[in-house]
Scaffold this motif. Structure first.
Motif, PDB file in Angstrom:
ATOM      1  N   LEU A  38       0.871  -1.173   0.000  1.00 56.08           N
ATOM      2  CA  LEU A  38       0.000   0.000   0.000  1.00 56.08           C
ATOM      3  C   LEU A  38       0.909   1.224   0.000  1.00 56.08           C
ATOM      4  CD1 LEU A  38      -2.800   1.423   0.390  1.00 56.08           C
ATOM      5  CD2 LEU A  38      -2.409   1.191   2.853  1.00 56.08           C
ATOM      6  N   PRO A  39       0.948   1.973  -1.117  1.00 54.43           N
ATOM      7  CA  PRO A  39       1.790   3.168  -1.141  1.00 54.43           C
ATOM      8  C   PRO A  39       1.296   4.207  -0.129  1.00 54.43           C
ATOM      9  CG  PRO A  39       0.983   2.612  -3.351  1.00 54.43           C
ATOM     10  CD  PRO A  39       0.243   1.755  -2.367  1.00 54.43           C
ATOM     11  N   ASP A  40       2.181   5.101   0.262  1.00 51.43           N
ATOM     12  CA  ASP A  40       1.814   6.198   1.155  1.00 51.43           C
ATOM     13  C   ASP A  40       1.005   7.215   0.355  1.00 51.43           C
ATOM     14  OD1 ASP A  40       1.691   7.791   3.416  1.00 51.43           O
ATOM     15  OD2 ASP A  40       3.616   8.761   3.019  1.00 51.43           O
ATOM     16  N   GLN A  41      -0.275   7.366   0.714  1.00 55.12           N
ATOM     17  CA  GLN A  41      -1.186   8.255  -0.006  1.00 55.12           C
ATOM     18  C   GLN A  41      -1.978   9.064   1.003  1.00 55.12           C
ATOM     19  OE1 GLN A  41      -2.966   5.739  -3.486  1.00 55.12           O
ATOM     20  NE2 GLN A  41      -2.443   4.343  -1.816  1.00 55.12           N
ATOM     21  N   SER A  42      -1.807  10.357   0.992  1.00 56.85           N
ATOM     22  CA  SER A  42      -2.427  11.204   2.009  1.00 56.85           C
ATOM     23  C   SER A  42      -3.946  11.083   2.033  1.00 56.85           C
ATOM     24  CB  SER A  42      -2.015  12.664   1.818  1.00 56.85           C
ATOM     25  OG  SER A  42      -2.447  13.136   0.553  1.00 56.85           O
ATOM     26  N   GLU A  43      -4.571  10.784   0.905  1.00 55.79           N
ATOM     27  CA  GLU A  43      -6.035  10.667   0.886  1.00 55.79           C
ATOM     28  C   GLU A  43      -6.541   9.448   1.647  1.00 55.79           C
ATOM     29  OE1 GLU A  43      -4.669   9.334  -3.319  1.00 55.79           O
ATOM     30  OE2 GLU A  43      -3.980  10.663  -1.747  1.00 55.79           O
ATOM     31  N   HIS A  45      -4.962   8.522   4.672  1.00 58.02           N
ATOM     32  CA  HIS A  45      -4.355   8.643   5.995  1.00 58.02           C
ATOM     33  C   HIS A  45      -5.421   8.717   7.083  1.00 58.02           C
ATOM     34  CE1 HIS A  45      -0.134  10.338   4.753  1.00 58.02           C
ATOM     35  NE2 HIS A  45      -0.305   9.078   4.423  1.00 58.02           N
ATOM     36  N   ASN A  46      -4.991   8.397   8.281  1.00 61.40           N
ATOM     37  CA  ASN A  46      -5.839   8.545   9.460  1.00 61.40           C
ATOM     38  C   ASN A  46      -5.504   9.872  10.154  1.00 61.40           C
ATOM     39  OD1 ASN A  46      -3.416   8.100  10.839  1.00 61.40           O
ATOM     40  ND2 ASN A  46      -3.910   5.971  11.305  1.00 61.40           N
ATOM     41  N   HIS A  47      -5.994  10.039  11.349  1.00 55.84           N
ATOM     42  CA  HIS A  47      -5.824  11.292  12.089  1.00 55.84           C
ATOM     43  C   HIS A  47      -4.393  11.539  12.564  1.00 55.84           C
ATOM     44  CE1 HIS A  47      -6.475   8.197  15.074  1.00 55.84           C
ATOM     45  NE2 HIS A  47      -5.996   9.001  16.012  1.00 55.84           N
ATOM     46  N   VAL A  48      -3.507  10.542  12.496  1.00 51.16           N
ATOM     47  CA  VAL A  48      -2.113  10.750  12.904  1.00 51.16           C
ATOM     48  C   VAL A  48      -1.153  10.731  11.710  1.00 51.16           C
ATOM     49  CG1 VAL A  48      -2.428   9.951  15.280  1.00 51.16           C
ATOM     50  CG2 VAL A  48      -1.791   8.297  13.496  1.00 51.16           C
ATOM     51  N   GLY A  49      -1.700  10.674  10.500  1.00 48.26           N
ATOM     52  CA  GLY A  49      -0.875  10.787   9.310  1.00 48.26           C
ATOM     53  C   GLY A  49      -0.362   9.490   8.713  1.00 48.26           C
ATOM     54  N   GLY A  50      -0.827   8.358   9.240  1.00 49.76           N
ATOM     55  CA  GLY A  50      -0.440   7.060   8.675  1.00 49.76           C
ATOM     56  C   GLY A  50      -1.592   6.458   7.907  1.00 49.76           C
ATOM     57  N   PRO A  51      -1.398   5.273   7.346  1.00 47.59           N
ATOM     58  CA  PRO A  51      -2.491   4.644   6.602  1.00 47.59           C
ATOM     59  C   PRO A  51      -3.674   4.320   7.518  1.00 47.59           C
ATOM     60  CG  PRO A  51      -0.601   3.165   6.782  1.00 47.59           C
ATOM     61  CD  PRO A  51      -0.185   4.470   7.360  1.00 47.59           C
ATOM     62  N   HIS A  52      -4.856   4.611   7.038  1.00 46.99           N
ATOM     63  CA  HIS A  52      -6.088   4.366   7.784  1.00 46.99           C
ATOM     64  C   HIS A  52      -6.235   2.869   8.062  1.00 46.99           C
ATOM     65  CE1 HIS A  52     -10.411   4.013   8.522  1.00 46.99           C
ATOM     66  NE2 HIS A  52     -10.355   5.282   8.880  1.00 46.99           N
ATOM     67  N   ALA A  53      -6.825   2.537   9.199  1.00 50.75           N
ATOM     68  CA  ALA A  53      -7.031   1.138   9.578  1.00 50.75           C
ATOM     69  C   ALA A  53      -7.809   0.376   8.513  1.00 50.75           C
ATOM     70  CB  ALA A  53      -7.753   1.059  10.926  1.00 50.75           C
ATOM     71  N   GLY A  54      -8.791   1.004   7.898  1.00 50.56           N
ATOM     72  CA  GLY A  54      -9.564   0.353   6.847  1.00 50.56           C
ATOM     73  C   GLY A  54      -8.721   0.049   5.617  1.00 50.56           C
ATOM     74  N   ALA A  55      -7.797   0.946   5.297  1.00 45.77           N
ATOM     75  CA  ALA A  55      -6.903   0.710   4.164  1.00 45.77           C
ATOM     76  C   ALA A  55      -5.965  -0.456   4.471  1.00 45.77           C
ATOM     77  CB  ALA A  55      -6.112   1.975   3.839  1.00 45.77           C
ATOM     78  N   MET A  56      -5.482  -0.530   5.717  1.00 47.77           N
ATOM     79  CA  MET A  56      -4.601  -1.643   6.086  1.00 47.77           C
ATOM     80  C   MET A  56      -5.366  -2.963   6.109  1.00 47.77           C
ATOM     81  SD  MET A  56      -1.753  -0.165   8.700  1.00 47.77           S
ATOM     82  CE  MET A  56      -2.881   0.361   9.961  1.00 47.77           C
ATOM     83  N   PHE A  57      -6.624  -2.930   6.535  1.00 45.44           N
ATOM     84  CA  PHE A  57      -7.450  -4.144   6.495  1.00 45.44           C
ATOM     85  C   PHE A  57      -7.598  -4.613   5.049  1.00 45.44           C
ATOM     86  CE2 PHE A  57     -11.246  -6.626   6.076  1.00 45.44           C
ATOM     87  CZ  PHE A  57     -11.286  -7.410   7.210  1.00 45.44           C
ATOM     88  N   THR A  58      -7.905  -3.684   4.156  1.00 44.54           N
ATOM     89  CA  THR A  58      -8.063  -4.037   2.746  1.00 44.54           C
ATOM     90  C   THR A  58      -6.763  -4.563   2.167  1.00 44.54           C
ATOM     91  OG1 THR A  58      -9.837  -2.421   2.487  1.00 44.54           O
ATOM     92  CG2 THR A  58      -8.732  -3.155   0.467  1.00 44.54           C
ATOM     93  N   LEU A  59      -5.645  -3.974   2.547  1.00 49.21           N
ATOM     94  CA  LEU A  59      -4.336  -4.458   2.111  1.00 49.21           C
ATOM     95  C   LEU A  59      -4.143  -5.917   2.527  1.00 49.21           C
ATOM     96  CD1 LEU A  59      -1.355  -4.052   1.116  1.00 49.21           C
ATOM     97  CD2 LEU A  59      -0.864  -3.270   3.462  1.00 49.21           C
ATOM     98  N   GLY A  60      -4.385  -6.219   3.798  1.00 47.28           N
ATOM     99  CA  GLY A  60      -4.207  -7.579   4.303  1.00 47.28           C
ATOM    100  C   GLY A  60      -5.161  -8.567   3.659  1.00 47.28           C
ATOM    101  N   LYS A  92       1.644  -1.627  16.104  1.00 46.47           N
ATOM    102  CA  LYS A  92       2.471  -0.431  16.198  1.00 46.47           C
ATOM    103  C   LYS A  92       1.943   0.592  15.219  1.00 46.47           C
ATOM    104  CE  LYS A  92       6.790  -2.653  17.476  1.00 46.47           C
ATOM    105  NZ  LYS A  92       8.205  -2.732  17.268  1.00 46.47           N
ATOM    106  N   LEU A  93       2.335   1.829  15.416  1.00 41.14           N
ATOM    107  CA  LEU A  93       1.939   2.904  14.517  1.00 41.14           C
ATOM    108  C   LEU A  93       2.535   2.655  13.136  1.00 41.14           C
ATOM    109  CD1 LEU A  93       0.433   5.599  14.316  1.00 41.14           C
ATOM    110  CD2 LEU A  93       2.567   6.722  14.941  1.00 41.14           C
ATOM    111  N   ALA A  94       1.693   2.684  12.133  1.00 38.92           N
ATOM    112  CA  ALA A  94       2.139   2.534  10.744  1.00 38.92           C
ATOM    113  C   ALA A  94       2.243   3.924  10.141  1.00 38.92           C
ATOM    114  CB  ALA A  94       1.157   1.679   9.969  1.00 38.92           C
ATOM    115  N   MET A  95       3.374   4.194   9.535  1.00 38.42           N
ATOM    116  CA  MET A  95       3.580   5.462   8.835  1.00 38.42           C
ATOM    117  C   MET A  95       4.239   5.142   7.503  1.00 38.42           C
ATOM    118  SD  MET A  95       2.350   7.709  10.943  1.00 38.42           S
ATOM    119  CE  MET A  95       2.961   9.321  10.496  1.00 38.42           C
ATOM    120  N   GLY A  96       3.914   5.919   6.485  1.00 41.58           N
ATOM    121  CA  GLY A  96       4.504   5.701   5.178  1.00 41.58           C
ATOM    122  C   GLY A  96       3.910   4.483   4.500  1.00 41.58           C
TER     123      GLY A  96
END
Length: 152
Positions: A38-43, A45-60, A92-96
């Motif tokens: 999942l590339p780093d895409q600001s659109e 992101h979550n409230h702390v600037g990392g990938p949104h939990a839903g995006a990470m779920f979809t990635l997995g 852990k916090l995911a960033m990038g």
């Protein structure tokens, strides 16, 4: 390019709109391991600037689907792969950019043997989600089934 010539990643991107929406990159799709990024895409992101939990779920979930197609693609004429359940833990916090690596939890031969017996096999797929420095930011399990087609 025909469907027979498409890679698993290309097929998933073509048939699963969410994979296209998130610009998922299918880096490796084999019967023993699938790697999706999942590339780093600001659109997304979550409230702390990392990938949104839903995006990470979809990635997995997409990585799990890729390994299922790689391992059981030859069975598609007689069974449909379906996700039965999924569980994710954010460690852990995911960033990038983040990458998901999926592995089968049962030997493919055992799953196919159950299908051959007329059963509807279930099998887990374990997914590790990592950021660029290698730290595991999430762990996920998706339980899949191969639902036999109706012999109509």
């Amino acid at each position: 390019m025909s469907a027979d010539q498409m890679s698993i990643g290309e097929m998933l991107a073509a048939t699963v709109p969410m994979a296209r929406t998130l610009n998922l990159e299918f880096r490796e799709t084999a019967p023993d391991k699938a790697v999706v990024a999942l590339p780093d895409q600001s659109e997304y992101h979550n409230h702390v600037g990392g990938p949104h939990a839903g995006a990470m779920f979809t990635l997995g979930e997409s990585a799990s689907g890729a390994i299922v197609l790689a391992a059981f693609g030859a069975q598609l004429s007689r069974a449909v792969p379906l996700a039965v359940s999924a569980e994710i833990s954010y460690k852990k916090l995911a960033m990038g950019p983040v990458t998901a690596t999926a592995t089968l939890g049962r030997p493919a031969a055992d799953v196919i043997a159950e299908l051959d017996e007329g059963k509807r096999p279930e099998f887990p797929v374990a997914i590790a989600i990592q950021r660029a420095d290698g730290a595991v930011t999430g762990e996920m399990t998706v339980v899949w089934t191969l639902r036999p087609n109706d012999p109509s």
